[in-house]
Design a protein around this motif. Structure first.
Motif, short mmCIF file in Angstrom:
data_model
loop_
_atom_site.label_atom_id
_atom_site.label_comp_id
_atom_site.label_asym_id
_atom_site.label_seq_id
_atom_site.Cartn_x
_atom_site.Cartn_y
_atom_site.Cartn_z
N LEU A 182 0.43 -1.12 -0.36
CA LEU A 182 0.14 -0.33 -0.36
C LEU A 182 1.04 1.11 -0.27
CD1 LEU A 182 -2.76 -1.03 2.51
CD2 LEU A 182 -2.90 -0.70 0.71
N CYS A 183 2.03 1.48 1.01
CA CYS A 183 2.68 2.70 1.41
C CYS A 183 3.92 2.18 -0.28
CB CYS A 183 3.70 2.38 2.19
SG CYS A 183 3.18 2.30 3.86
N ALA A 184 4.00 1.74 -0.55
CA ALA A 184 4.33 1.53 -2.78
C ALA A 184 3.59 2.47 -3.80
CB ALA A 184 5.27 0.37 -3.04
N LYS A 185 2.61 1.42 -3.33
CA LYS A 185 1.58 1.95 -4.03
C LYS A 185 1.01 3.41 -4.51
CE LYS A 185 -0.96 -2.04 -5.60
NZ LYS A 185 -2.09 -3.14 -4.97
N LYS A 186 1.42 4.24 -3.23
CA LYS A 186 0.86 5.57 -2.58
C LYS A 186 2.38 6.37 -3.02
CE LYS A 186 -2.44 4.49 0.88
NZ LYS A 186 -3.06 5.09 2.35
N ALA A 187 3.59 5.94 -2.93
CA ALA A 187 4.67 6.66 -2.91
C ALA A 187 5.45 6.48 -4.48
CB ALA A 187 5.39 5.81 -2.01
#
Length: 301
Positions: free
Chosen positions: A16-21
């Motif tokens: 989730l963090c990677a998808k946002k970042a």
């Protein structure tokens, strides 16, 4: 929470963090952003992020800081895989169970995606709310691990060693650079995610632990290249032997390679036991690091 549940939860959180970042693939240059996202998302064991999260638990690091650290580590790792798979190096078509990035997007876009992910990794570290001194240390650790004295240097030695017979010391040094340096950085960077600088005694023991599991990881990788199937590995099996690359298995054989991996994991667990005795604040907090060590020894892909 058992390790399987914890690692699945951490991996899902990281995703989730990677998808946002990561830069969105609907923003110019959209094809480059799409390739970057393809290289990072939906795959991989996430060993390096897991190590950062687990080491962070030792020192009570905040999740926000660890998220940025985990992203930076995986960006570097993913970029290295993109470049490693290209025709000028390993010339592979399969990675993480899907087409390699250059096969999906072309060689030029694959190269640019790797380049951009490397830059993105260092940008990510500047987004933490940590003191400047710690951000500088994080940048230093990651740069050293990824550069000519670490991952890139190890890859250069690997390329020069095809059809060569290396002795055990040289082979070990190559893999401490190529694989081990980034695994070491992952654990150490997790320590710097706390609100204050970690104790020197803790840094030394975590480094011992990480050096041991980093070497064990590569030994197991060499074993799996011989014993596992492509569908399980998610990458082409048997490629090292086909290309006459020196490996621990080609040098030591399967049985001695397995013993070597076991010995390295034992060394790692001994370092964790010593950490538990350093201070009461570390008691009971090395469990996840021990779980990762045992997972590395038992993994089948």
């Amino acid at each position: 929470m058992d390790f399987k549940s914890w690692s699945a939860q951490r991996a899902a959180h990281f995703e989730l963090c990677a998808k946002k970042a990561l830069p969105p693939d609907n923003r110019l240059p959209w094809k480059l952003h799409e390739a970057m996202r393809y290289a990072v998302l939906d795959g991989g064991k996430r060993i390096r992020p897991l190590l950062a999260y687990a080491a962070g638990e030792l020192v009570g690091a905040k999740e926000e800081a660890l998220d940025h650290i985990a992203l930076s580590l995986e960006y570097i790792h993913s970029y290295s895989l993109v470049h490693d798979d290209m025709p000028c190096m390993d010339n592979d078509t399969l990675r993480r169970g899907k087409l390699t990035t250059h096969k999906k997007y072309g060689e030029a876009m694959g190269m640019l995606a790797g380049d951009a992910l490397q830059a993105q990794a260092f940008f990510e570290l500047t987004q933490t709310k940590l003191p400047g001194e710690q951000i500088a240390m994080l940048v230093k650790l990651l740069a050293a691990a990824a550069g000519s004295a670490g991952m890139c240097g190890g890859q250069a030695v690997d390329l020069l060693s095809v059809h060569q017979k290396l002795d055990l010391d040289t082979l070990t040094l190559m893999h401490r650079m190529k694989t081990g340096a980034m695994i070491r950085a992952s654990a150490l960077m997790g320590l710097y995610g706390a609100d204050q600088m970690p104790a020197a005694s803790l840094i030394g023991l975590v480094a011992q632990y990480a050096d041991a599991i980093g070497l064990a990881f590569q030994v197991i990788d060499d074993i799996l290249d011989v014993t596992a199937e492509t569908a399980v590995l998610g990458k082409t099996a048997g490629k090292d032997a086909a290309e006459d690359k020196p490996t621990f298995v080609s040098l030591l054989g399967l049985e001695q390679s397995r013993k070597m991996a076991q010995n390295e994991i034992s060394r790692a667990l001994e370092a964790l036991q010593t950490i538990e005795k350093l201070s009461k604040e570390y008691e009971g907090k090395t469990e996840r690091l021990a779980d990762i060590a045992n997972y590395i020894l038992s993994r089948d892909h």
